[in-house]
Scaffold this motif. Structure first.
Motif, short mmCIF file in Angstrom:
data_model
loop_
_atom_site.label_atom_id
_atom_site.label_comp_id
_atom_site.label_asym_id
_atom_site.label_seq_id
_atom_site.Cartn_x
_atom_site.Cartn_y
_atom_site.Cartn_z
N GLY A 24 0.77 -1.42 0.42
CA GLY A 24 -0.40 -0.05 -0.08
C GLY A 24 0.73 1.43 -0.25
O GLY A 24 0.25 2.21 0.36
N VAL A 38 -8.26 -4.16 -1.53
CA VAL A 38 -7.50 -2.69 -0.76
C VAL A 38 -7.03 -1.63 -1.68
O VAL A 38 -5.67 -1.48 -1.28
N ARG A 78 -3.74 -2.43 6.28
CA ARG A 78 -3.52 -3.85 5.21
C ARG A 78 -2.98 -4.16 6.67
O ARG A 78 -2.08 -4.42 7.45
#
Ligand code: ADP
Ligand code: MG
Length: 385
Positions: free
Chosen positions: A74, A90, A98
């Motif tokens: 991420g 996500v 996460r």
């Protein structure tokens, strides 16, 4: 938010489900604009990583491994495509939400804290109860074999020990997946090899999905359940280590993994399941003409093919049977203890490396300058994509 804190806020791991993949990348693309120019670091990667798998991204420097990893964590937003963790999209979820942790080559330990404090840090921040911190830190230090070293500061420990602390600090959060970006890169060869075995053991013990980035093929082959070989922003082949080694799918993979002989030719005829490539007057190469695992070929096709050095038999007599056969002249012989390595030059100038196991006696089959026959089974060479 610094990278090190990623996952620290994550909840305790949910029950493991075998059916839902741990990680899915669906046609993920990452473009950077640098000095007004668009660089495609990742050009459309799709892959699925199973729960509990030791999965490696392997490829040369600059092929997009770190960028791919950072999109899973991420830290980078994909330019296109979807990232799923345990079935959930996500793609636009921040790193701290996460359920993954990342371990870096640089360890990034807190220098003023001892081992215990470094490992407990994330749990403390999340206000986990003291007795649970004690129990979990104790447990994880046992897993990484650092019991008795709790009071040491990072600078009082070797590189390998520091790497274990970094690993413990990530694992103590019980992430559902651990992402490791060239974590052994700073260690010398012997220690690296030892840590490869250790990492594999730790992964088996904790049962967490590991995604491992490396440019070192030996490392990837040693530890991984499956490997995605990347080149220039794309996955060239995704398979288990044996298949990657025994059946490289592309010219790139064949050249990148181990020692390969790359040859090329034109298919002259196809008989049943075997295609014939004619090279010189007494030379011929037979390859599988098609099937589930090899690229299908037909008459007139120009093909690149590969054959591993250890599959080739070297001799001074013409071999018999349904074999690929080429003639050449020995240009180098190197004695390597467990095996001999020959470099053989063919009539057209192509060079072939042959490994000959020293299984029985250590006599050399042919000397430099001698004319030899090389032969191998049709199934040991096949057309590459
Ligand atoms: P690897 O980890 O396989 O060595 P990277 O994922 O780090 O490769 O990089 C892939 C490509 O993307 C390289 O060409 C690199 O120069 C480029 N790249 C990576 N990060 C950036 C960035 N922040 N800005 C511009 N280009 C980048
Ligand atoms: Mg990298």
């Amino acid at each position: 938010m610094t990278e090190i804190q990623a996952g620290v806020g994550a909840a305790v791991a949910a029950p493991v489900s075998q059916a839902v993949p741990a990680i899915e990348l669906d046609n993920v693309v990452k473009e950077y604009t640098s000095h007004g120019e668009v660089v495609q670091a990742v050009k459309g990667v799709s892959l699925t990583i199973a729960e509990g798998e030791f999965f490696s991204l392997l490829g040369p420097s600059g092929c997009g491994k770190t960028t791919t990893m950072r999109m899973i964590a991420g830290f980078e937003d994909p330019t296109g495509g979807v990232v799923r963790l345990h079935g959930e999209d996500v793609t636009s979820v921040p790193p701290n939400k996460r359920d993954v942790n990342m371990v870096f080559q640089s360890y990034a330990l807190f220098p003023h804290m001892n081992v215990w404090e470094n490992v407990a840090f994330g749990l403390r921040r999340r206000k986990v109860a003291d007795d649970e911190i004690k129990r979990r830190v104790g447990e994880i230090l046992e897993v990484v074999d650092l019991v008795g070293r709790e009071k040491r500061r990072p600078k009082e420990m070797s590189g390998g020990q520091q790497q274990r602390v970094a690993l413990a600090r990530a694992l103590v959060n019980r992430p559902r997946a651990l992402l490791l970006d060239e974590p052994l890169g700073a260690l010398d060869l012997k220690l690296r090899q030892h840590m490869q075995i250790e990492l594999k053991r730790i992964q088996r013990e904790v049962g967490i999905t590991f995604v491992y980035v490396t440019h070192d093929q030996g490392e990837a082959l040693t530890m991984s359940d499956r490997i995605a070989v990347m080149n220039d922003g794309l996955v060239e082949q995704l398979a288990d280590p044996r298949e990657i080694y025994e059946r490289p799918a592309t010219t790139f993979v064949a050249g990148f993994i181990g020692t390969s002989n790359l040859l090329s030719g034109t298919v002259q005829s196809v008989t049943g399941e075997v295609a014939l490539l004619a090279l010189g007057p007494s030379d011929r190469i037979l390859i599988p003409a098609g099937g589930a695992v090899t690229t299908a070929v037909s008459t007139g096709d120009a093909v690149n093919l590969t054959v591993r050095p250890e599959k080739i038999t070297i001799g001074t007599q013409q071999p018999e049977g349904e074999l690929s056969v080429v003639r050449g002249t020995v240009s180098e012989v190197v004695y390597l203890g467990t095996y001999n390595s020959y470099l053989v030059t063919l009539a057209d100038g192509a060079e072939i490396t042959v490994f000959e196991q020293n299984a029985h006696d250590s006599t050399i089959t042919a000397e430099r300058g001698e004319s030899v026959w090389l032969s191998w089974q049709p199934r040991h060479s096949y057309a590459l994509r």
